[in-house]
Write an enzyme that holds these catalytic residues in place. Sequence first.
Site, PDB file in Angstrom:
ATOM      1  N   VAL A 265      72.170 -27.586  45.087  1.00  0.00           N
ATOM      2  CA  VAL A 265      72.262 -26.428  44.201  1.00  0.00           C
ATOM      3  C   VAL A 265      71.446 -26.735  42.953  1.00  0.00           C
ATOM      4  CG1 VAL A 265      73.807 -24.985  42.819  1.00  0.00           C
ATOM      5  CG2 VAL A 265      74.525 -25.782  45.082  1.00  0.00           C
TER       6      VAL A 265
ATOM      7  N   CYS B  39      85.006 -45.892  46.909  1.00  0.00           N
ATOM      8  CA  CYS B  39      85.762 -47.081  46.488  1.00  0.00           C
ATOM      9  C   CYS B  39      85.691 -48.173  47.539  1.00  0.00           C
ATOM     10  CB  CYS B  39      87.238 -46.740  46.279  1.00  0.00           C
ATOM     11  SG  CYS B  39      87.509 -45.260  45.329  1.00  0.00           S
TER      12      CYS B  39
ATOM     13  N   ASP C  83      85.342 -36.053  39.306  1.00  0.00           N
ATOM     14  CA  ASP C  83      84.688 -36.844  38.263  1.00  0.00           C
ATOM     15  C   ASP C  83      83.830 -36.018  37.313  1.00  0.00           C
ATOM     16  OD1 ASP C  83      85.847 -38.869  39.681  1.00  0.00           O
ATOM     17  OD2 ASP C  83      83.990 -39.917  40.184  1.00  0.00           O
TER      18      ASP C  83
ATOM     19  N   SER D 186      83.034 -36.361  52.214  1.00  0.00           N
ATOM     20  CA  SER D 186      84.317 -37.069  52.334  1.00  0.00           C
ATOM     21  C   SER D 186      84.215 -38.518  52.766  1.00  0.00           C
ATOM     22  CB  SER D 186      85.220 -36.342  53.342  1.00  0.00           C
ATOM     23  OG  SER D 186      85.577 -35.111  52.821  1.00  0.00           O
TER      24      SER D 186
ATOM     25  N   GLU E 155      76.193 -29.524  49.829  1.00  0.00           N
ATOM     26  CA  GLU E 155      76.163 -30.954  49.491  1.00  0.00           C
ATOM     27  C   GLU E 155      74.715 -31.433  49.476  1.00  0.00           C
ATOM     28  OE1 GLU E 155      78.087 -33.562  48.554  1.00  0.00           O
ATOM     29  OE2 GLU E 155      76.259 -34.770  48.811  1.00  0.00           O
TER      30      GLU E 155
ATOM     31  N   TRP F 283     115.716 -60.604  38.814  1.00  0.00           N
ATOM     32  CA  TRP F 283     115.217 -59.600  37.875  1.00  0.00           C
ATOM     33  C   TRP F 283     113.720 -59.486  38.117  1.00  0.00           C
ATOM     34  CZ3 TRP F 283     117.852 -56.785  34.049  1.00  0.00           C
ATOM     35  CH2 TRP F 283     119.204 -57.112  33.873  1.00  0.00           C
TER      36      TRP F 283
ATOM     37  N   ARG G 179     112.869 -55.467  29.258  1.00  0.00           N
ATOM     38  CA  ARG G 179     114.014 -55.984  28.510  1.00  0.00           C
ATOM     39  C   ARG G 179     113.565 -56.745  27.268  1.00  0.00           C
ATOM     40  NH1 ARG G 179     117.364 -60.028  32.086  1.00  0.00           N
ATOM     41  NH2 ARG G 179     116.413 -61.600  30.757  1.00  0.00           N
TER      42      ARG G 179
END
Lengths: 431, 431
Positions: free
Chosen positions: B68, B30, B266, B26, B20, B417, B425
Amino acid sequence: MAAVSRVRALKPHAEIIALEKGPWTSYSACGIPYLVGGEVAKLDDLVARTPQQFRDKDRIDVRTRHEVTEIDLDRREVTVHGKEFGRTLKIGFDQLLIGTGGIPVRPPLPGIDLPSVHGVQTLADAEHLLRHATEGRAARVAVVGGGYIGIEIAEAFVRRGLRVSMIEGSDQVMRTLDADMGERVATAIRKAGIDLRLNTQVTGFEADGVVTSAGRIPADLVVLGIGVAPNTALAEAAGISLGVKKSIAVDRRQRTSADGVYAAGDCCESYHRVSGQRVHIALGTVANKQARVAGTNLGGGYATFGGVLGTAVSKLCSTEVGRTGLTVREAIDAGFEPVSQTITGTTTASYLPSARPIVVKMVAEKGSGRVLGAQIIGEEGAAKRIDIVATALWNEMDVESMSELDLGYAPPFSPLWDPVLIAARETAKLV
Amino acid sequence: MAAVSRVRALKPHAEIIALEKGPWTSYSACGIPYLVGGEVAKLDDLVARTPQQFRDKDRIDVRTRHEVTEIDLDRREVTVHGKEFGRTLKIGFDQLLIGTGGIPVRPPLPGIDLPSVHGVQTLADAEHLLRHATEGRAARVAVVGGGYIGIEIAEAFVRRGLRVSMIEGSDQVMRTLDADMGERVATAIRKAGIDLRLNTQVTGFEADGVVTSAGRIPADLVVLGIGVAPNTALAEAAGISLGVKKSIAVDRRQRTSADGVYAAGDCCESYHRVSGQRVHIALGTVANKQARVAGTNLGGGYATFGGVLGTAVSKLCSTEVGRTGLTVREAIDAGFEPVSQTITGTTTASYLPSARPIVVKMVAEKGSGRVLGAQIIGEEGAAKRIDIVATALWNEMDVESMSELDLGYAPPFSPLWDPVLIAARETAKLV
């Protein structure tokens, strides 16, 4: 009334007569606890459409306070007693829809007819309960039955500051849940300040109390919440076939055994999509859907009723309860070999202050992994998640595929994995 | 990290190294707007699991601050630069998972590298924005882009009492909605006190403002919310095939074009179940599901990714937005002939004080009636109803059958409903 509106839409020139025993049409019986509890301001707010609106807008000849006392299938006429003028008349029909609904179960016990013993069904009941709740006529209320209606009306009286006892004959409240989930609801009932008495048999009623197997429970008002039976005396007397629990037997188009005679709502049976069995489920959503189907067929169209899953949601103070499909017990009774898993989680991302607890119990079929049902108990935002399972059930999904569903996620709405998906995933491991 | 946890569960003895670039593993990106807005107390609350927890519990050799710089597929090794000690080393692999994620789009405009211009992506961004929000370093914030991220971060700064402008190049915010629904979101943005500028092109950044086609907008802080591009430089340099929008091409098992090399999240593409097209959707739910699939396959198991529906929910003050499947515009682009209907209703029984407005737009295929997508805008309790449509979409239901669904009803949860059923509907009438 939902059915006749549909007929009117399809047949602009048909003569449609609606005969109603009481003074109201189209009201929300489900709303009565919220009227009694004070959240709904006035009784009229529960009336969706008045008889006059049906007359004016749909040109339906609505006759309230007209009680049908006989159906004559040979002569194709009904006998009607007009209460207002004391007249009895006969009205002919080409087609007939029976929508007589359900009647609250009233066990034949001593004192059952005392004026202090009530159902929660009609707006007349609502008026009566509301007066008791607001005019200081009752300080102590006993609710007989620990199902949805019993729980909702008990909360209403608690909101009004009355002392409420709940008397349940079995060892569990909300018997549409498995015992482990019912236990959680019992905890919520007690937490709400309701004096819950399980395993307690009612043996009689007195003016100021309920006599039970566990002694006398003082009460100025008794509310019966022990279920609704189909109101089928008229249909039975006319020779129309009855089905499960003496409800009117109907086919997928809501046709009864009598030619040109339809039935819809709490008076008739339904088809359970998961168990494949005929069931009697007295719920407004089911009644309304059946009515639309009956109305379409009465109007010369074609429609079939897709059946029920037994989906239901309910609320007791901050506790929300949802269920759909079969419980473990019901699955076994229906011949399935079920596996089930219960998970606990949060309704939103756990790091937000809005996160509330949620418990999801998922039931699936051993081997196939087919979803059989689910039960949810939690706080705000928990219960309506049952709709995800209901939609999955309707489509006969298995728990493995269900766990892949692409549901909406953002921290204020859900954890990254919705609790329902986690429950499906964990249940899949047992299949 | 979701993938390697899965590998560990399947292969207790595998040697697993996680590399990483930054200091964290982790965390919930969001959740950043809720940290900046003050609903989340501290940055650590967004960290689901620390590197040390992965080392201790899953025996994963997590190396943070290790970047990396090259993937050599022939030698099967990666070149890694350890930032802490300034070392560069090579690490061999049998199997490789690429989870390089996305990078916020940064348009090559004058001033883009000024310290006042930020993304909303890493916890480093979060720390920086939080300081600005709380330490009085900024009074005026300009948010570039009117998508989910832009809207959520704009609300966060409004909560902190800062003056916020939102600059959107097109004529619509939230372009994953149709224009008519986007207009409703624009109204909510303005109602929240945000200075919304549509049709406004950013041409450059200065230390105390944003230069646009409609003049200079003062700002002490600029937040970029104009989307995320797949971070695929490493993969591309290694000769791995790219797909839609230059994201890494993967098959249903998350395998890339290179043998033994997987990708998830992502950085890679997804399959859209409704359009049948390859898409790049940068969402945490998708990333996490793909990671589980990749992890299962890396661990010697078998799993496929079921694809996406493009389901998303978002919140702006009291306004909730949900969407799934295709908009009308997207449906036409994908070759469908869509019909659509928009209905307005309430989130609960209309007679309860808790009733909130909800607008549902349903999109279906002409002729077949197949559900293609839906968009929901409303207040509390509105957005998560999109999950019902997502589950229906997953199962390729048509609007007619969808309107029959047996969903949960009780007055505090829904009208008789559900608005979603009414939308289905009403749309069925146009098919």
